[in-house]
Design a protein around this motif. Structure first.
Motif, PDB file in Angstrom:
ATOM      1  N   GLU A  35       0.837  -1.207   0.000  1.00  8.76           N
ATOM      2  CA  GLU A  35       0.000   0.000   0.000  1.00  8.76           C
ATOM      3  C   GLU A  35       0.871   1.256   0.000  1.00  8.76           C
ATOM      4  O   GLU A  35       0.541   2.252  -0.652  1.00  8.76           O
ATOM      5  CB  GLU A  35      -0.918  -0.003   1.225  1.00  8.76           C
ATOM      6  N   ALA A  36       1.993   1.199   0.735  1.00  6.87           N
ATOM      7  CA  ALA A  36       2.910   2.340   0.762  1.00  6.87           C
ATOM      8  C   ALA A  36       3.550   2.582  -0.600  1.00  6.87           C
ATOM      9  O   ALA A  36       4.022   3.687  -0.890  1.00  6.87           O
ATOM     10  CB  ALA A  36       3.997   2.121   1.810  1.00  6.87           C
ATOM     11  N   GLN A  37       3.542   1.541  -1.449  1.00  7.59           N
ATOM     12  CA  GLN A  37       4.048   1.671  -2.824  1.00  7.59           C
ATOM     13  C   GLN A  37       2.959   2.097  -3.803  1.00  7.59           C
ATOM     14  O   GLN A  37       3.187   2.137  -5.016  1.00  7.59           O
ATOM     15  CB  GLN A  37       4.677   0.350  -3.290  1.00  7.59           C
ATOM     16  N   GLY A  38       1.759   2.363  -3.269  1.00  6.07           N
ATOM     17  CA  GLY A  38       0.675   2.861  -4.112  1.00  6.07           C
ATOM     18  C   GLY A  38      -0.290   1.812  -4.619  1.00  6.07           C
ATOM     19  O   GLY A  38      -1.179   2.123  -5.421  1.00  6.07           O
ATOM     20  N   GLN A  39      -0.168   0.561  -4.156  1.00  3.82           N
ATOM     21  CA  GLN A  39      -1.083  -0.484  -4.605  1.00  3.82           C
ATOM     22  C   GLN A  39      -2.295  -0.598  -3.674  1.00  3.82           C
ATOM     23  O   GLN A  39      -2.205  -0.294  -2.482  1.00  3.82           O
ATOM     24  CB  GLN A  39      -0.363  -1.837  -4.659  1.00  3.82           C
ATOM     25  N   LYS A  40      -3.401  -1.063  -4.224  1.00  2.00           N
ATOM     26  CA  LYS A  40      -4.588  -1.342  -3.424  1.00  2.00           C
ATOM     27  C   LYS A  40      -4.548  -2.796  -2.954  1.00  2.00           C
ATOM     28  O   LYS A  40      -3.983  -3.658  -3.628  1.00  2.00           O
ATOM     29  CB  LYS A  40      -5.846  -1.108  -4.255  1.00  2.00           C
ATOM     30  N   GLU A  57      -5.411  -5.505  -5.257  1.00  5.50           N
ATOM     31  CA  GLU A  57      -4.448  -5.807  -6.318  1.00  5.50           C
ATOM     32  C   GLU A  57      -3.295  -6.686  -5.827  1.00  5.50           C
ATOM     33  O   GLU A  57      -2.447  -7.105  -6.618  1.00  5.50           O
ATOM     34  CB  GLU A  57      -3.857  -4.498  -6.875  1.00  5.50           C
TER      35      GLU A  57
END
Length: 274
Positions: A79-84, A87
């Motif tokens: 999530e911190a890398q921008g993923q949901k 996903e």
């Protein structure tokens, strides 16, 4: 008329139920090492949580299950890398299997993993001192029963102790397992059903368990005793912050080692509580 016995005459009239991890055995180099290995593996070696990272997660009070804690840390990394989360493909059983391969070892029938190196945090003589004082004791742990029995029976040599484990009750902070352990101890001992209960644990979830027990069975005295995990005790700032979290979560008193909860200390605790 026979006078009613004073509290001072029965100062150790209590049931004591212990958590296991961080109380009976030091899991910093075992369960927590397995968490770190698992997160590292499932993030493709991009993230390995520190003890402080795991302390912060545990302080939320809902991550008593280390498999779920491992999965949550993997989710939070991505999530911190921008993923949901939707996903992120994590097969929970595969994660459990990997975790267990580190904690128990690759052969589930012959354990050689981190569990074999856990330092004990109490001696059988301590439990015997409680028995000699007429204090019934047992265990309520979120660990699988086989892993709890490994330390209680295999390492400490206890004979069929009262134990409520992962398979026996919902996870903490649900107090169902605590109630069940207390009920078993009542059945084995000639003690009053109103006898105060002391629950000894090292996490916020353990103290929340006491608070929930208090709310569901308010006619009984429920006392939370917090234990500071060994990995914190050489770092004053982290030790003090962890102790403050336990107090805020409901701990009535905090010790550095479970064996400080002597029969005499139990008497003082009951006297101060009442």
């Amino acid at each position: 008329m026979t006078p009613k016995p004073s509290l001072e005459a029965n100062l150790t009239a209590a049931i004591v139920v212990f958590d296991i991890d961080g109380v009976i055995r030091d899991v910093a180099g075992s369960y927590r090492r397995a968490i770190a290995d698992t997160v590292e593996h499932f993030t493709g070696f991009a993230s390995r949580p520190t003890q402080a990272d795991m302390d912060r997660l545990k302080s939320e009070g809902i991550w008593n299950n280390d498999w779920e804690a491992s999965q949550e840390l993997v989710y939070r990394y991505f999530e911190a890398q921008g993923q949901k989360r939707s996903e992120i493909a994590i097969d929970y059983q595969t994660l459990i299997d990997f975790f267990q391969s580190r904690y128990q070892g690759p052969n589930s029938q012959n354990w050689t993993g981190y569990i074999c190196t856990e330092p004990l945090l109490l001696q059988p003589s301590y439990l015997e001192s409680l028995t000699q004082a007429g204090i019934p004791w047992g265990f309520f742990s979120g660990a699988p029963r086989a892993e709890a029995a490994y330390v209680l029976e295999g390492r400490l040599g206890l004979q069929s102790p009262v134990l409520m484990a992962m398979e026996d009750a919902p996870g903490k902070p649900d107090p169902t397992g605590l109630f069940a352990a207390v009920h078993q101890l009542e059945n084995q001992s000639s003690i009053d059903v109103a006898t105060p209960v002391i629950y000894v644990g090292d996490t916020v979830a353990d103290m929340y368990t006491v608070l929930k027990a208090r709310s569901l069975q308010p006619s009984r005295c429920w006392i939370g005793v917090g234990i500071l995990p060994p990995h914190l005790q050489q770092i004053p700032e982290r030790r003090d912050a962890y102790a403050a979290n336990l107090q805020q979560a409901g701990a009535n008193i905090i010790f550095s080692n479970v064996q400080e909860l002597t029969p005499a200390q139990i008497g003082e605790l009951l006297l101060s509580y009442f």
